[in-house]
Write a protein that holds these residues in place. Structure first.
Motif, PDB file in Angstrom:
ATOM      1  N   THR A   1       0.848  -1.201   0.038  1.00 44.09           N
ATOM      2  CA  THR A   1      -0.042   0.040   0.073  1.00 44.09           C
ATOM      3  C   THR A   1       0.920   1.252   0.039  1.00 44.09           C
ATOM      4  N   LEU A   2       1.800   1.229   0.849  1.00 41.26           N
ATOM      5  CA  LEU A   2       2.977   2.302   1.013  1.00 41.26           C
ATOM      6  C   LEU A   2       3.496   2.515  -0.493  1.00 41.26           C
ATOM      7  N   SER A   3       3.908   1.592  -1.086  1.00 37.16           N
ATOM      8  CA  SER A   3       4.496   1.675  -2.325  1.00 37.16           C
ATOM      9  C   SER A   3       3.456   2.237  -3.433  1.00 37.16           C
ATOM     10  N   HIS A   4       2.244   1.753  -3.368  1.00 38.19           N
ATOM     11  CA  HIS A   4       1.264   2.078  -4.342  1.00 38.19           C
ATOM     12  C   HIS A   4       1.013   3.612  -4.409  1.00 38.19           C
ATOM     13  N   ASN A   5       0.822   3.967  -2.931  1.00 34.40           N
ATOM     14  CA  ASN A   5       0.466   5.412  -2.683  1.00 34.40           C
ATOM     15  C   ASN A   5       1.733   6.577  -3.157  1.00 34.40           C
TER      16      ASN A   5
ATOM     17  N   THR B   1      -7.456  11.139   4.445  1.00 31.80           N
ATOM     18  CA  THR B   1      -6.484  12.469   4.431  1.00 31.80           C
ATOM     19  C   THR B   1      -5.854  12.836   3.269  1.00 31.80           C
ATOM     20  N   ARG B   2      -6.063  13.824   2.760  1.00 29.65           N
ATOM     21  CA  ARG B   2      -5.176  14.366   1.542  1.00 29.65           C
ATOM     22  C   ARG B   2      -3.975  14.972   1.953  1.00 29.65           C
ATOM     23  N   PRO B   3      -2.956  14.816   0.904  1.00 29.69           N
ATOM     24  CA  PRO B   3      -1.603  15.534   1.169  1.00 29.69           C
ATOM     25  C   PRO B   3      -1.467  16.907   1.412  1.00 29.69           C
ATOM     26  N   LEU B   4      -0.658  17.514   2.120  1.00 26.57           N
ATOM     27  CA  LEU B   4      -0.267  18.804   1.932  1.00 26.57           C
ATOM     28  C   LEU B   4       0.623  19.324   0.543  1.00 26.57           C
ATOM     29  N   THR B   5       0.049  20.305   0.033  1.00 28.47           N
ATOM     30  CA  THR B   5       0.726  20.300  -1.397  1.00 28.47           C
ATOM     31  C   THR B   5       1.267  22.033  -1.373  1.00 28.47           C
ATOM     32  N   TYR B   6       2.613  21.880  -1.610  1.00 31.96           N
ATOM     33  CA  TYR B   6       3.173  23.172  -1.482  1.00 31.96           C
ATOM     34  C   TYR B   6       3.970  23.540  -3.143  1.00 31.96           C
ATOM     35  N   VAL B   7       3.718  24.790  -3.356  1.00 35.58           N
ATOM     36  CA  VAL B   7       4.464  25.317  -4.481  1.00 35.58           C
ATOM     37  C   VAL B   7       5.455  26.185  -4.178  1.00 35.58           C
ATOM     38  N   VAL B   8       6.692  26.026  -4.218  1.00 33.15           N
ATOM     39  CA  VAL B   8       7.798  26.588  -3.907  1.00 33.15           C
ATOM     40  C   VAL B   8       8.710  26.930  -5.061  1.00 33.15           C
ATOM     41  N   ASN B   9       9.653  28.074  -4.884  1.00 32.56           N
ATOM     42  CA  ASN B   9      10.527  28.410  -5.543  1.00 32.56           C
ATOM     43  C   ASN B   9      11.868  27.697  -5.528  1.00 32.56           C
TER      44      ASN B   9
ATOM     45  N   LYS C   1      12.008  10.530   3.254  1.00 33.02           N
ATOM     46  CA  LYS C   1      11.282  10.370   4.703  1.00 33.02           C
ATOM     47  C   LYS C   1      12.024  11.184   5.344  1.00 33.02           C
ATOM     48  N   PHE C   2      11.138  11.629   6.449  1.00 34.29           N
ATOM     49  CA  PHE C   2      11.410  12.542   7.489  1.00 34.29           C
ATOM     50  C   PHE C   2      10.711  12.477   8.642  1.00 34.29           C
ATOM     51  N   GLU C   3      11.045  13.134   9.729  1.00 36.21           N
ATOM     52  CA  GLU C   3      10.118  13.295  10.991  1.00 36.21           C
ATOM     53  C   GLU C   3       9.499  14.461  10.775  1.00 36.21           C
ATOM     54  N   LEU C   4       8.229  14.606  11.344  1.00 29.88           N
ATOM     55  CA  LEU C   4       7.642  15.741  11.705  1.00 29.88           C
ATOM     56  C   LEU C   4       8.111  16.488  13.213  1.00 29.88           C
ATOM     57  N   ASN C   5       7.593  17.421  13.507  1.00 29.52           N
ATOM     58  CA  ASN C   5       7.887  18.203  14.863  1.00 29.52           C
ATOM     59  C   ASN C   5       7.228  17.185  15.982  1.00 29.52           C
ATOM     60  N   ASN C   6       6.024  16.593  15.759  1.00 32.60           N
ATOM     61  CA  ASN C   6       5.580  15.752  16.867  1.00 32.60           C
ATOM     62  C   ASN C   6       6.180  14.101  16.839  1.00 32.60           C
TER      63      ASN C   6
ATOM     64  N   MET D   1       4.651  17.578  -2.138  1.00 32.83           N
ATOM     65  CA  MET D   1       3.528  16.912  -1.695  1.00 32.83           C
ATOM     66  C   MET D   1       3.926  16.244  -0.228  1.00 32.83           C
ATOM     67  N   ILE D   2       3.409  16.495   0.920  1.00 34.87           N
ATOM     68  CA  ILE D   2       3.969  16.033   2.241  1.00 34.87           C
ATOM     69  C   ILE D   2       2.548  15.038   2.688  1.00 34.87           C
ATOM     70  N   GLN D   3       2.942  13.839   3.137  1.00 36.71           N
ATOM     71  CA  GLN D   3       2.035  13.163   3.488  1.00 36.71           C
ATOM     72  C   GLN D   3       2.477  12.231   4.685  1.00 36.71           C
ATOM     73  N   ARG D   4       1.718  12.175   5.777  1.00 36.60           N
ATOM     74  CA  ARG D   4       1.999  11.227   6.961  1.00 36.60           C
ATOM     75  C   ARG D   4       1.861   9.629   6.634  1.00 36.60           C
ATOM     76  N   GLU D   5       3.196   9.120   7.067  1.00 39.28           N
ATOM     77  CA  GLU D   5       3.195   7.647   6.913  1.00 39.28           C
ATOM     78  C   GLU D   5       2.007   6.924   7.255  1.00 39.28           C
ATOM     79  N   GLN D   6       1.520   7.443   8.185  1.00 34.11           N
ATOM     80  CA  GLN D   6       0.180   6.891   8.753  1.00 34.11           C
ATOM     81  C   GLN D   6      -0.997   6.955   7.919  1.00 34.11           C
ATOM     82  N   ASP D   7      -1.156   8.005   7.194  1.00 33.67           N
ATOM     83  CA  ASP D   7      -2.081   8.311   6.169  1.00 33.67           C
ATOM     84  C   ASP D   7      -1.989   7.491   4.872  1.00 33.67           C
ATOM     85  N   LEU D   8      -0.768   7.324   4.487  1.00 35.67           N
ATOM     86  CA  LEU D   8      -0.273   6.427   3.669  1.00 35.67           C
ATOM     87  C   LEU D   8      -0.722   5.139   3.851  1.00 35.67           C
TER      88      LEU D   8
END
Length: 474
Positions: free
Chosen positions: A41-45, A88-96, A130-135, A158-165
């Motif tokens: 599931t993780l790989s597919h998502n 729960t959909r991902p956080l999406t950022y557009v950055v320079n 893969k990284f860790e959030l503040n919590n 796009m940032i998604q929690r592993e739990q959501d994936l």
């Protein structure tokens, strides 16, 4: 008195153990399946996220090379977010290129979070991070470069929690249903099989209890009811055993009646004869004749008692053998000729044949003589006064064989399996001849004590053949 041990039935014993084994096996399978589902599931998502991110990077700029405005880009994100199979959909950022956030979207299902001015450039240096959030929660960042004329002017992140994936409740529900169904099916199958296995064994156990209580009218499963080879062997062996026990019980009753009769008859005869002499009912030569008859009856009674005692002692402790090297041809000839000479007015023809006159065997001559005389005596009872008994000596591999064949009436087929049983006497023989039925049983014991055997080769209306085998020792 010790209390009997409470034991479970075969059905309960094996069903419970199979159920425990099944539960452990399903637990292991379920654990491995959960790991596989999570990884798949993780790989597919993540793969799906990469596709969406790359498509959004292609649409992030207008034809003029400028970033699309917020409302238009938001509608694009909204449509692509609906493609994700997670709540729960991902956080999406557009950055320079420096990581400054130009636009962000939290997506439906997320709580309102404060706006972010910039994100670390390490989150979009590679396609997947893969990284860790503040919590302390694990999260994944998937990025794709925004290019204009082959120049990178920014990134879609796009940032998604592993739990959501890994949120795959539907797959877990299907796995639970499948394992539960397998468990119930397995339990039902083993319960049924254990019940079928225990059924014939219960009937055998019940039959054993009936025999213990003295009843031989037992009911056992038929061949059609039994499917397993081992159960069939058990039932067949039990049928044979019960048949032999019933036969032995009949023999015991006949033995008690026969021995009582055989012992009572000479005692009564002796008592009557001596009483007649004592009361002078007979005198002189007649009284002397009565005393001689009494002495013969006493001797016969003594022989019967000695036969019982000797057989019991041999059966308990074995037969002592004192072997000497003996040439079998002259030995057999001498024994049988001496026996034949004791027969009064007999027209019996006795033939002794052999293949070699140099057949030497280590035997106890007195014991083997008993076997030969007993076989000859049995043959004499079977043949007419002018019958024939033929004795043949043969050398066969490591044994010497003595075949004694008569042309008598033979042994009934139904009696042949029991002739070596102690105290057994055939229906015809018990009416004509007195005895305890120990001759053949005792003779076989002597033969086996020598390392050989005594066998019934064949018996029919044309006659009977016995074979005595003795090992040739060097």
């Amino acid at each position: 008195m010790l209390k009997p041990i409470k034991r479970p039935s075969i059905q309960m014993y094996w069903t419970s153990r199979y159920l425990v084994t099944l539960i452990i096996g399903l637990f292991i399978i379920g654990f491995l399946a959960v790991l596989w589902i999570r990884q798949t599931t993780l790989s597919h998502n993540l793969d799906l996220t990469r596709i969406v991110v790359n498509e959004m990077a292609d649409r992030a700029v207008s034809d003029t090379g400028d970033f699309n405005d917020g409302p238009r880009f938001s509608s694009i994100l909204e449509r692509r977010g609906e493609e994700f199979p997670i709540e729960t959909r991902p956080l999406t950022y557009v950055v320079n290129s420096q990581g400054v956030v130009l636009f962000q979207q939290q997506g439906p299902g997320r709580r309102n979070e404060p706006g972010t001015e910039s994100i670390p450039t390490s989150l979009f240096k590679t396609e997947e991070v893969k990284f860790e959030l503040n919590n302390g929660e694990a999260a994944y960042a998937v990025s794709a470069p925004i290019e204009v004329n082959s120049e990178k002017i920014g990134h879609i992140v796009m940032i998604q929690r592993e739990q959501d994936l890994l949120n795959t409740n539907q797959e877990y529900q299907l796995l639970f249903i499948m394992l539960s169904a397998i468990g119930l099916l397995g339990y039902g199958v083993i319960f049924y099989l254990a019940k079928q296995l225990a059924k014939p064994i219960r009937r055998v156990a019940f039959a054993a209890q009936q025999i213990e209580q003295g009843s031989y009218a037992i009911s056992l499963p038929t061949e059609k009811e039994i499917k397993e080879e081992e159960i069939s062997d058990l039932v067949d062996a039990f049928k044979t055993m019960s048949s032999r026990l019933e036969h032995l019980e009949e023999m015991r009753s006949e033995l008690l009646a026969g021995v009582s009769h055989d012992l009572k008859t000479p005692v009564t005869s002796i008592s009557g004869l001596l009483q007649a002499v004592n009361e002078e009912v007979v005198t002189g030569a007649e009284a002397k004749e009565f005393i001689e008859i009494s002495l013969k009856e006493t001797e016969r009674l003594q022989q019967m008692i000695e036969s019982l005692l000797r057989f019991n002692s041999f059966a308990a402790g074995g037969i002592p053998i004192y072997p000497t090297k003996t040439n079998m041809h002259p030995f057999v000839l001498r024994v049988l000729n001496q026996w034949h000479a004791t027969l009064p007015d007999s027209k019996l023809i006795l033939n002794v044949e052999n293949l070699s006159s140099e057949l030497e065997v280590k035997i106890d001559p007195l014991k083997v003589e008993q076997i030969l005389i007993n076989l000859a005596q049995n043959a004499l009872h079977s043949v007419q006064s002018d019958g024939q008994i033929r004795i043949t000596l043969k050398e066969n591999c490591q044994n010497i064989e003595i075949h004694m064949k008569d042309n008598g009436s033979g042994i009934p087929k139904e009696e042949q399996p029991f002739i070596f049983e102690r105290f057994y006497r055939g229906n015809d023989k018990k009416l004509r001849i007195r005895g305890l039925g120990l001759g053949l049983s005792y003779s076989r014991m002597i033969a086996r004590a020598h390392g050989g055997d005594l066998l019934l080769v064949e018996s029919s209306k044309e006659g009977t053949t016995f074979c005595l085998t003795l090992p040739i020792t060097t």
